[in-house]
Design a protein around this motif. Structure first.
Motif, PDB file in Angstrom:
ATOM      1  N   ALA A 158      68.777 -15.750  -6.501  1.00 19.59           N
ATOM      2  CA  ALA A 158      69.057 -14.852  -5.470  1.00 19.59           C
ATOM      3  C   ALA A 158      70.560 -14.215  -5.517  1.00 19.59           C
ATOM      4  N   VAL A 159      71.529 -14.893  -5.974  1.00 23.46           N
ATOM      5  CA  VAL A 159      72.751 -14.497  -5.934  1.00 23.46           C
ATOM      6  C   VAL A 159      72.932 -13.398  -7.302  1.00 23.46           C
ATOM      7  N   ILE A 160      72.111 -13.096  -8.047  1.00 23.57           N
ATOM      8  CA  ILE A 160      72.147 -12.281  -9.274  1.00 23.57           C
ATOM      9  C   ILE A 160      71.537 -10.987  -8.878  1.00 23.57           C
ATOM     10  N   THR A 161      70.729 -10.880  -7.572  1.00 28.18           N
ATOM     11  CA  THR A 161      70.044  -9.507  -7.296  1.00 28.18           C
ATOM     12  C   THR A 161      70.234  -9.156  -5.722  1.00 28.18           C
ATOM     13  N   ASP A 162      70.061  -8.154  -5.385  1.00 25.86           N
ATOM     14  CA  ASP A 162      70.367  -7.823  -3.929  1.00 25.86           C
ATOM     15  C   ASP A 162      68.635  -7.694  -3.346  1.00 25.86           C
ATOM     16  N   ASP A 163      67.679  -7.932  -4.231  1.00 24.55           N
ATOM     17  CA  ASP A 163      66.506  -8.264  -3.429  1.00 24.55           C
ATOM     18  C   ASP A 163      66.363  -9.493  -3.012  1.00 24.55           C
ATOM     19  N   THR A 164      65.138  -9.444  -2.393  1.00 24.10           N
ATOM     20  CA  THR A 164      64.633 -10.718  -1.696  1.00 24.10           C
ATOM     21  C   THR A 164      63.845 -11.328  -2.832  1.00 24.10           C
ATOM     22  N   VAL A 165      63.963 -12.782  -3.025  1.00 22.74           N
ATOM     23  CA  VAL A 165      63.693 -13.567  -4.172  1.00 22.74           C
ATOM     24  C   VAL A 165      62.439 -14.348  -3.525  1.00 22.74           C
ATOM     25  N   TYR A 166      61.344 -14.474  -4.150  1.00 21.08           N
ATOM     26  CA  TYR A 166      60.086 -15.355  -3.950  1.00 21.08           C
ATOM     27  C   TYR A 166      60.187 -16.379  -4.994  1.00 21.08           C
TER      28      TYR A 166
END
Length: 507
Positions: A158-166
């Protein structure tokens, strides 16, 4: 209106309108696709009523593809709602810019208790100090201090992207059930402070599949982005921690299915684990990278072909009506739930979580949009403040102080709420904007004194409220802000008298 209030309302408005437009577009496109599909089926049936068995087999296959697509759309809709919850809570944190542990703990606990989807397990925030603030009550510093949760994939990804992570599914150590997580990083003033996570039981996704009516000895299962099967009849696919790629499980022919998934095929046929020949129809959940797979018994397709030869037109019409009814109902319900959730988030931005009164934001917006010319001379502003609250907090604790604040808010709302709006604008500061006659005002103030004199809490026995009043008819030259100042000055005079009567300093 403060900059934060403008920004929050603008973000909520943009998000709400965009979500509604997206939902309308999605519903319209699905209905159009269903109508075109059904129309094509009817035209094909009329034109080739006596076509070969091979052509009818193809039509049956098209139907089961549509069934799989419907199941996939149901899961997509549900996941979209859960994703919207995570993203809206991240947006609220970034707007509030408040990382105080007690504040977040109280807020998340209230959200989990009253607003979280019943299928979700927990909503929590993990910061870079490995401190988890959980709405469900989990405290990793006490229960699992040995685990560094910053090393979990839901945090690292999660900390490496601004997207929501599944996340990949894993087995929860407390419930021993399979869980997957939706996580999104929180950025305040351009700095990543931590990750907001929602845990969801995998079993709740399987509930969506029970709505799918597959014929004969057929079933539906879910595959994660690493080609691990999350639910399957064959027990060899069960797992304790992380699911293994289906090639590594040792079940015959499932390596072929993994190859079909990775190459983007829409279906594949082979002899299943139990010796039955099945066709596996594949639909991908794009955002999560997961797959919905329907395993349909081939014999059912052959039998259906024979039936369709004589009744294809009526079946096509029923497929259309049933698909429109089911899909339309599900999407309309999902649309309502999404709008209600967004409205709740919007409402929460203007409601004080401790007392249920309007908060400082709501009060500020009321002042900014206030028009004195809309009111008659019965407009009254009251400023109220709890006496000795600091002493209670210092000597009895903040829980006792909260009890006084809640008690005061209940009394103020009960007495003055029927005449106007009540706000909590600070720790122990309240504002009332009312339309009230002199007679009713005197009666209300007498009621305030009586109610506070009878107050008795669990940890505090005494409650005293200082108050000040400003009447428009006595000060017609003042604007609304000046009326507030006048009421505030009168309140402090009342407070001074209280402390003077006790011969003590203010506290």
């Amino acid at each position: 209106m403060t900059m934060n209030i403008r920004r929050e309302r603008r973000m909520l408005s943009i998000y709400k309108n965009a979500k509604r437009r997206a939902l309308h577009k999605e519903v319209g496109s699905v209905f159009l696709a269903l109508a075109i599909t059904a129309l094509c089926m009817i035209i094909m049936a009329e034109a080739s009523y006596s076509v070969s068995s091979k052509s009818i087999d193809a039509l049956s296959t098209s139907y089961y593809r549509q069934v799989t697509s419907t199941a996939t759309e149901q899961v997509k809709e549900w996941l979209a709602n859960e994703k919207a919850t995570v993203e809206s809570q991240v947006a609220k944190m970034e707007i509030d810019e408040n990382l105080d542990y007690d504040y977040l703990k109280k807020y998340l606990t209230n959200y989990v208790d009253h607003y979280l989807d019943e299928k979700a397990y927990d909503l929590y925030y993990t910061d870079y100090n490995n401190i988890i603030i959980s709405g469900a009550g989990f405290d990793n510093r006490v229960e699992r201090p040995d685990i560094d949760y910053r090393e979990r994939l839901w945090f690292k990804d999660a900390v490496i992207t601004d997207d929501t992570v599944y996340s990949t599914a894993y087995r929860d150590t407390d419930t021993l059930k399979k869980v997957f997580s939706l996580s999104k990083r929180v950025k305040i003033n351009g700095k990543i402070t931590g990750v907001m996570i929602m845990d969801i039981f995998v079993d709740t996704l399987f509930d969506e599949f029970e709505k799918v009516d597959l014929p004969g000895d057929s079933y539906v299962f879910l595959v994660d982005k690493d080609f691990g099967i999350l639910n399957h009849r064959c027990k060899k696919f069960d797992y304790y921690d992380f699911p293994s790629p289906m090639k590594d499980v040792g079940v015959a022919n499932y390596g072929l299915l993994q190859d079909a998934l990775s190459s983007g095929k829409g279906s594949i046929s082979f002899v299943d684990y139990d010796g039955i020949e099945r066709t596996f129809y594949i639909e991908k959940l794009e955002e999560s990278g997961w797959y919905v797979v329907s395993a349909v018994e081939d014999a059912v397709i052959a039998n259906a072909a024979k039936t369709l030869r004589n009744r294809i037109v009526s079946i096509a019409l029923w497929v259309l009506l049933l698909a429109l009814l089911i899909d339309g109902t599900i999407r309309f319900y999902g649309y309502k739930k999404t709008v209600e959730r967004i409205d709740k988030v919007n409402d929460m931005a203007y409601v004080d979580s401790l007392t249920g009164m309007g908060n400082d934001r709501a009060y500020s917006e009321t002042v900014d949009s206030f028009r004195l010319e809309d009111y008659t001379d019965d407009l009254v502003v009251l400023s109220l403040d709890i006496n000795k609250l600091k002493w209670v907090n210092d000597h009895l604790g903040h829980a006792a102080g909260d009890e006084l604040i809640q008690g005061a808010s209940n009394i103020i709302s009960e007495i003055f709420g029927k005449y106007g709006e009540c706000y909590r604008v600070g720790g122990d500061e309240f504002i009332v904007i009312a339309r009230i006659s002199d007679y009713d005002l005197d009666s209300a103030i007498a009621g305030l004194k009586d109610a506070t004199s009878r107050f008795k809490g669990e940890t505090v026995d005494n409650l005293s409220i200082a108050y000040g009043v400003c009447k428009l008819k006595q000060h017609p030259e003042l604007d609304i802000r000046q009326m507030f100042q006048k009421a505030d000055q009168a309140m402090y005079v009342n407070k001074d008298k209280f402390y003077a009567s006790l011969n003590i300093d203010k506290m």
